[in-house]
Design a protein around this motif. Structure first.
Motif, short mmCIF file in Angstrom:
data_model
loop_
_atom_site.label_atom_id
_atom_site.label_comp_id
_atom_site.label_asym_id
_atom_site.label_seq_id
_atom_site.Cartn_x
_atom_site.Cartn_y
_atom_site.Cartn_z
N LEU A 107 0.82 -1.21 0.00
CA LEU A 107 0.00 0.00 0.00
C LEU A 107 0.85 1.27 0.00
CD1 LEU A 107 -2.90 1.19 0.18
CD2 LEU A 107 -2.62 1.17 2.67
N HIS A 108 1.95 1.27 0.75
CA HIS A 108 2.78 2.47 0.84
C HIS A 108 3.55 2.75 -0.45
CE1 HIS A 108 5.40 -0.86 2.27
NE2 HIS A 108 6.36 -0.18 1.68
N HIS A 109 3.56 1.81 -1.39
CA HIS A 109 4.20 2.03 -2.69
C HIS A 109 3.23 2.58 -3.73
CE1 HIS A 109 7.99 0.19 -1.61
NE2 HIS A 109 7.38 -0.90 -1.19
N PHE A 110 1.93 2.50 -3.47
CA PHE A 110 0.95 2.96 -4.45
C PHE A 110 1.06 4.47 -4.64
CE2 PHE A 110 -2.05 -0.72 -3.10
CZ PHE A 110 -1.22 -1.64 -3.72
N GLN A 111 0.92 4.92 -5.88
CA GLN A 111 1.01 6.35 -6.17
C GLN A 111 -0.16 7.13 -5.58
OE1 GLN A 111 3.60 7.96 -7.67
NE2 GLN A 111 4.63 5.98 -7.55
N ASP A 112 -1.33 6.52 -5.53
CA ASP A 112 -2.53 7.19 -5.02
C ASP A 112 -3.32 6.20 -4.16
OD1 ASP A 112 -4.88 8.55 -4.56
OD2 ASP A 112 -5.10 9.28 -6.60
N PRO A 113 -2.94 6.04 -2.88
CA PRO A 113 -3.61 5.06 -2.03
C PRO A 113 -5.13 5.24 -1.95
CG PRO A 113 -1.58 5.76 -1.01
CD PRO A 113 -1.78 6.64 -2.20
N PRO A 114 -5.68 6.47 -1.84
CA PRO A 114 -7.15 6.58 -1.81
C PRO A 114 -7.81 6.01 -3.07
CG PRO A 114 -6.14 8.60 -1.02
CD PRO A 114 -5.04 7.77 -1.59
N ALA A 115 -7.23 6.27 -4.23
CA ALA A 115 -7.78 5.71 -5.46
C ALA A 115 -7.67 4.19 -5.46
CB ALA A 115 -7.06 6.28 -6.68
N ALA A 116 -6.56 3.66 -4.94
CA ALA A 116 -6.38 2.22 -4.87
C ALA A 116 -7.40 1.59 -3.94
CB ALA A 116 -4.96 1.89 -4.39
N LEU A 117 -7.68 2.22 -2.81
CA LEU A 117 -8.69 1.69 -1.89
C LEU A 117 -10.07 1.70 -2.54
CD1 LEU A 117 -7.61 3.36 1.49
CD2 LEU A 117 -7.12 1.03 0.69
N GLY A 118 -10.36 2.73 -3.32
CA GLY A 118 -11.62 2.77 -4.04
C GLY A 118 -11.74 1.65 -5.05
N GLU A 119 -10.63 1.34 -5.73
CA GLU A 119 -10.62 0.23 -6.68
C GLU A 119 -10.80 -1.12 -5.98
OE1 GLU A 119 -11.42 1.12 -9.72
OE2 GLU A 119 -9.74 0.03 -10.65
N ILE A 120 -10.19 -1.26 -4.82
CA ILE A 120 -10.37 -2.50 -4.05
C ILE A 120 -11.84 -2.69 -3.70
CG2 ILE A 120 -9.91 -3.58 -1.81
CD1 ILE A 120 -7.08 -2.31 -1.98
N ALA A 121 -12.49 -1.62 -3.22
CA ALA A 121 -13.92 -1.71 -2.89
C ALA A 121 -14.75 -2.05 -4.12
CB ALA A 121 -14.38 -0.40 -2.26
N ARG A 122 -14.34 -1.53 -5.27
CA ARG A 122 -15.11 -1.78 -6.50
C ARG A 122 -15.04 -3.23 -6.93
NH1 ARG A 122 -14.12 -2.46 -11.69
NH2 ARG A 122 -11.88 -2.02 -11.53
N VAL A 123 -13.83 -3.83 -6.89
CA VAL A 123 -13.68 -5.19 -7.44
C VAL A 123 -14.07 -6.28 -6.45
CG1 VAL A 123 -11.85 -4.40 -8.99
CG2 VAL A 123 -11.23 -5.45 -6.80
N LEU A 124 -14.25 -5.92 -5.18
CA LEU A 124 -14.68 -6.91 -4.19
C LEU A 124 -16.18 -7.10 -4.24
CD1 LEU A 124 -12.76 -6.39 -0.81
CD2 LEU A 124 -12.98 -8.51 -2.11
N GLU A 125 -16.62 -8.35 -4.08
CA GLU A 125 -18.05 -8.61 -3.99
C GLU A 125 -18.54 -8.25 -2.58
OE1 GLU A 125 -19.14 -12.64 -4.43
OE2 GLU A 125 -18.27 -13.27 -2.53
N PRO A 126 -19.82 -7.98 -2.41
CA PRO A 126 -20.36 -7.71 -1.07
C PRO A 126 -20.01 -8.85 -0.11
CG PRO A 126 -21.99 -7.21 -2.73
CD PRO A 126 -20.86 -7.88 -3.45
#
Length: 202
Positions: A107-126
């Protein structure tokens, strides 16, 4: 400047697992137990697949996908896993495609952690699982890792566990964390079907 990950695949494949303490492996195995048979699991920023290997050792039935921008790392990924060259901020997966997402020391290597967290929420099923292993920049070994990565020219976007957990809750996750001497594990589940706007850890 920065860590030349493309050139370090062989070293990470051989030694990467040693950067995780035993208690983190135990928490990972426990989290994976609750996944359905044949669950699709994304090792995000997975490099050579350290977490993917551990997941397959725990549950050989899991379908692992390793996503990382460094092709040189992915060349050393386990054969049982699918590999995808991708950044965490723009994942090439459908909404709710994954049963679980694992993020280890990435996570600390990601260029934009907030955007990455949003993508994680998107691709995860409920109800999907999110498992994160990271360093607390304010405590113990986490402080040394933070300053070491800054000196190496890495983004070093580290977050204290409580701040990261608050950001995850704003995205619809619920969970908790365990921390020991500046290392921590967050284990969370996605509550809602609708991903929310990316939240910035504070």
């Amino acid at each position: 400047m920065g860590i030349p990950f493309d050139l370090l695949g062989r070293a990470f494949a051989r030694w990467g697992h040693r950067t995780y303490p035993d208690w983190a492996w135990s928490l990972l195995a426990r989290a994976l137990e609750g996944l359905p048979p044949g669950a699709r699991v994304l090792d995000l920023g997975g490099g050579t697949g350290v977490l993917a290997r551990a997941a397959l050792d725990t549950r050989a039935d899991l379908k692992l996908v390793i996503a990382d921008p460094a092709r040189g790392m992915l060349r050393h990924a386990p054969e049982q896993a699918e590999v995808v060259v991708a950044r965490a901020e723009a994942l090439p997966f459908a909404d709710a495609e994954m049963d679980a997402v694992l993020v280890g020391e990435a996570l600390h290597h990601f260029q934009d952690p907030p955007a990455a967290l949003g993508e994680i929420a998107r691709v995860l099923e409920p109800g999907g699982l999110l498992w994160i292993y990271e360093f607390d920049p304010q405590r113990g070994v986490g402080r040394w890792v933070y300053w070491g990565e800054r000196l190496l020219g890495e983004p070093a976007r580290f977050f204290p566990p409580a701040a990261l957990l608050r950001a995850l809750r704003s995205l619809g996750f619920e969970g908790d964390y365990r921390e020991r001497r500046g290392r921590y594990v967050i284990t969370a589940r996605l509550r809602s079907e609708t991903p929310r706007a990316a939240a910035r850890p504070a």
